[in-house]
Design an enzyme around this catalytic site. Structure first.
Site, PDB file in Angstrom:
ATOM      1  N   SER A 147       0.846  -1.188   0.000  1.00 35.29           N
ATOM      2  CA  SER A 147       0.000   0.000   0.000  1.00 35.29           C
ATOM      3  C   SER A 147       0.887   1.245   0.000  1.00 35.29           C
ATOM      4  O   SER A 147       1.686   1.403  -0.916  1.00 35.29           O
ATOM      5  CB  SER A 147      -0.963  -0.044   1.184  1.00 35.29           C
ATOM      6  OG  SER A 147      -1.999   0.892   1.020  1.00 35.29           O
TER       7      SER A 147
ATOM      8  N   ASP B 281      -8.492  -5.006  -6.279  1.00 39.84           N
ATOM      9  CA  ASP B 281      -8.178  -4.014  -5.255  1.00 39.84           C
ATOM     10  C   ASP B 281      -9.035  -2.760  -5.458  1.00 39.84           C
ATOM     11  O   ASP B 281      -8.920  -2.090  -6.481  1.00 39.84           O
ATOM     12  CB  ASP B 281      -6.692  -3.655  -5.340  1.00 39.84           C
ATOM     13  CG  ASP B 281      -6.215  -2.827  -4.166  1.00 39.84           C
ATOM     14  OD1 ASP B 281      -7.040  -2.193  -3.498  1.00 39.84           O
ATOM     15  OD2 ASP B 281      -4.992  -2.822  -3.917  1.00 39.84           O
TER      16      ASP B 281
ATOM     17  N   HIS C 137      -6.796  -5.734  -1.898  1.00 39.02           N
ATOM     18  CA  HIS C 137      -5.741  -4.904  -1.312  1.00 39.02           C
ATOM     19  C   HIS C 137      -4.970  -5.740  -0.285  1.00 39.02           C
ATOM     20  O   HIS C 137      -5.130  -5.592   0.926  1.00 39.02           O
ATOM     21  CB  HIS C 137      -6.349  -3.668  -0.665  1.00 39.02           C
ATOM     22  CG  HIS C 137      -5.360  -2.581  -0.406  1.00 39.02           C
ATOM     23  ND1 HIS C 137      -4.694  -1.913  -1.412  1.00 39.02           N
ATOM     24  CD2 HIS C 137      -4.913  -2.032   0.751  1.00 39.02           C
ATOM     25  CE1 HIS C 137      -3.888  -1.003  -0.882  1.00 39.02           C
ATOM     26  NE2 HIS C 137      -4.005  -1.063   0.427  1.00 39.02           N
TER      27      HIS C 137
END
Length: 621
Positions: free
Chosen positions: A471, A556, A588
């Site tokens: 991320s 995601d 994600h």
């Protein structure tokens, strides 16, 4: 028993580190007679239920795909409820299973809709309040679910700016946190379900991420707030709604209040937690002082009370240590005795794990940066190849305790450095707000300064350093490869944005209320496009001089697949050494253990090739 012979540390199998846990997340039933936990059933995490003190546990759910990760007992004691999405899309649906019949009910059978659990109170055992973006994907309205009739009824409408709701002791929606045009939040209040909303508290952008509403008092006349106004760090305060009188219940000049334990009946604050180098608890309720003292004697780790039965005489407690698996205990408040239940990964106890060492250094502008260092547990000194493991968020932080990736790195022969760079949470708003508009700027400078500190301190070999993260950490890895490639030997990016313009322009619709906050803290694509390009790795691909591994989930919703693929295409066109892994059934991050194991096998091989670390027997897939 831990192996303390450090002359030859055996490799911990990736399956033990990253596969399914043996058992996890225990919860005692409301009457205290049953217990549930997560455990594999046909290699997929499901909810198991059995009688406390007996060996009759059985799976009560039958997920065959992603595994269940979020579940809880219904307060009626008859059902277990759980959330599940599809292939990582984060469109959570709510299910329940009847413990006696085994019947599973889907309560929110809506496509492309996200369900959030808002409130489930022991005094209303058949009622659940949910936040659902069914009418408009951008906004979560409040719905009441009756677990007997299965009837779902809307009880509060989102006017278009509410990011969080607050429910009082009568299960009435009486509080709402609303985003403002200036990047802050207003906390709105109403006297009853039918009254008009009015603003009780306004938090400016400066206090937006360090302040929040926690709950109402039992009588509904006051609210508990995390509040950083007129302070650096978030304090726990009690605000009387009628008089606006504020009383500080707990505070620290440097560290934000990280959590509060609220009595389920009286709604009084019993204990407050601060995440410092380790977790520190402050007891406010004298009636639990002896309980907390007894709990602290059970285990040397940092503890959290994770569950309580209705009679409040049985608590379930989780202990996190840095070099042991997570331990779960049942605590009897009548006898003040604890009973060990299980470790989440019992096989880890047979291996030598690394210690998590709190560290701190001065960044180039004088800001103190905190973090954690894991070194291989072989007892050898000297500089090691190092992995800079950057946390996501970025409005998040690393903490002390067992970390599977840090243990994996240390076990393979690497030092692992985790830094709470500016923009991280927990250290007050000065550290947090120092990260505004500093993605790829001073936030990255902190990481660079941390690497230099590790080299100068003799922990890290300057010629063998990787940058790794997911991320925001994936973005940081891309920044490291493009902005400071001379510092790093290789980079691993997991679901990281490569272009801040397209990242901001494609956020999930239900993040729309946070768009002003993103503009203030990252940048505005309409007015600051050139600035965002200057901080986006995609536009600096030609500077990459190191090999890269990029991994992405196709579904995601936060960092779209295009974020990885556009930089992969750019590297491909320029002949830059890279590997790309796309997981079609993930979002994600990688929830399915087979996908996690495939990724970590490839990452282990990649790091070993470039840092000369160890690889589990059998190599990587």
């Amino acid at each position: 028993m831990t192996n303390n012979d450090t002359s030859r540390i055996p490799l911990i199998p990736r399956e033990i580190l990253f596969g399914n846990p043996d058992k996890a997340s225990p919860q005692v039933s409301p009457d205290g007679k049953l217990m549930a936990y997560l455990a594999p059933h046909d290699d997929v995490l499901n909810v198991w239920v059995g009688t406390v003190g007996q060996d009759d546990y059985r799976p009560v759910t039958n997920d065959t795909d992603r595994g269940i990760r979020v579940y809880f007992w219904a307060h009626n004691g008859r059902q277990v409820l759980y959330l599940q999405d599809e292939a990582g899309n984060e469109n959570w649906r709510l299910y329940s299973v009847d413990i006696s019949t085994g019947k599973t009910t889907e309560h929110t059978p809506f496509d492309d809709v996200q369900v959030q659990i808002l409130e489930h109170d022991k005094h209303f055992p058949d009622d659940v309040l949910l936040a659902i973006n069914k009418d408009d994907a951008r906004f979560h309205d409040v719905y009441h679910l009756n677990l007997r009739s299965h009837e779902l009824t809307q009880v509060a409408k989102n006017p278009g700016n509410v990011t969080a709701w607050l429910v009082d002791a009568e299960l009435a929606v009486r509080g709402a946190t609303a985003a403002t045009a200036a990047g802050g939040f207003d906390f709105l209040i109403r006297d009853s379900r039918d009254d008009e909303w009015r603003t009780l508290v306004s938090w400016s952008a400066e206090d937006a991420l360090t302040s929040a509403a926690l709950g109402f008092t039992r009588d509904g006349g006051s609210v508990y707030l995390l509040d950083s106004r007129d302070a650096n760090a978030a304090r726990l305060v009690k605000l009387h709604i009628g008089t606006r009188e504020t009383r500080v219940l707990a505070e620290d000049p440097t560290y934000d209040v990280a959590g509060a334990m609220i009595h389920p009946d009286t709604r009084e604050i019993q204990m407050v937690s601060f995440l410092k180098a380790r977790t520190e608890h402050v007891v406010l309720d004298p009636s639990i002082e002896d309980d907390i003292a007894a709990i602290q004697l059970l285990n040397p780790g940092d503890f959290d009370v994770i569950n309580r039965n209705h009679a409040d005489d049985v608590w379930l407690v989780a202990f996190i240590e840095d070099n042991q698996p997570i331990s779960y205990y049942s605590f009897d408040r009548k006898t003040r005795e604890g009973t060990f239940l299980f470790h989440n990964r019992s096989a880890l106890a047979e291996y030598t794990l690394a210690e998590s060492r709190p560290v701190a250094f001065q960044a180039r502008d004088g800001l103190t940066i905190h973090g954690y260092l894991h070194l291989p547990a072989d007892g050898k000194g000297g500089a090691r190849p190092m992995v800079l493991n950057v946390h996501g968020g970025p409005w998040h932080r690393d903490t002390w305790g067992y970390d599977p990736e840090a243990q994996w790195f240390a076990n393979r022969g690497y030092a692992c450095l985790q830094l709470n760079f500016r923009g991280s949470t927990g250290y007050g708003k000065r550290v947090l707000n120092a990260g505004d508009k500093e993605w790829g700027g001073k936030m990255h400078d902190d990481l660079v300064d941390g690497v230099r500190w590790a080299v100068e301190s003799g922990y890290a070999d300057p010629n063998r350093i990787a940058i790794y993260g997911g991320s925001y950490g994936g973005y940081a890895a891309l920044v490291g490869a493009t902005f400071t490639p001379q510092l790093f030997t290789c980079a691993v990016d997991i679901v990281g944005p490569s272009n801040l313009i397209t990242f901001i322009n494609t956020i999930p619709p239900y993040w729309s209320s946070y768009l002003t906050l993103l503009h203030q803290r990252v940048g505005n694509p309409e007015t600051e496009a050139e600035f965002l390009k200057s901080r986006s790795p995609l536009f600096h691909v030609d500077k990459i001089q190191i090999p890269m591994l990029i991994a992405q989930g196709a579904n995601d919703p936060r960092v779209k697949q295009a974020e990885s693929e556009q930089i992969v295409e750019a590297m491909k066109s320029k002949g830059i050494d890279h590997s790309y892994m796309l997981f079609e059934d993930e979002g994600h991050g990688f929830a399915k253990p087979e996908n996690r194991l495939e990724f970590y096998a490839a990452a282990e091989k990649f790091l070993a090739k470039h840092l000369n670390g160890k690889v589990e027997n059998g190599g990587a897939s």
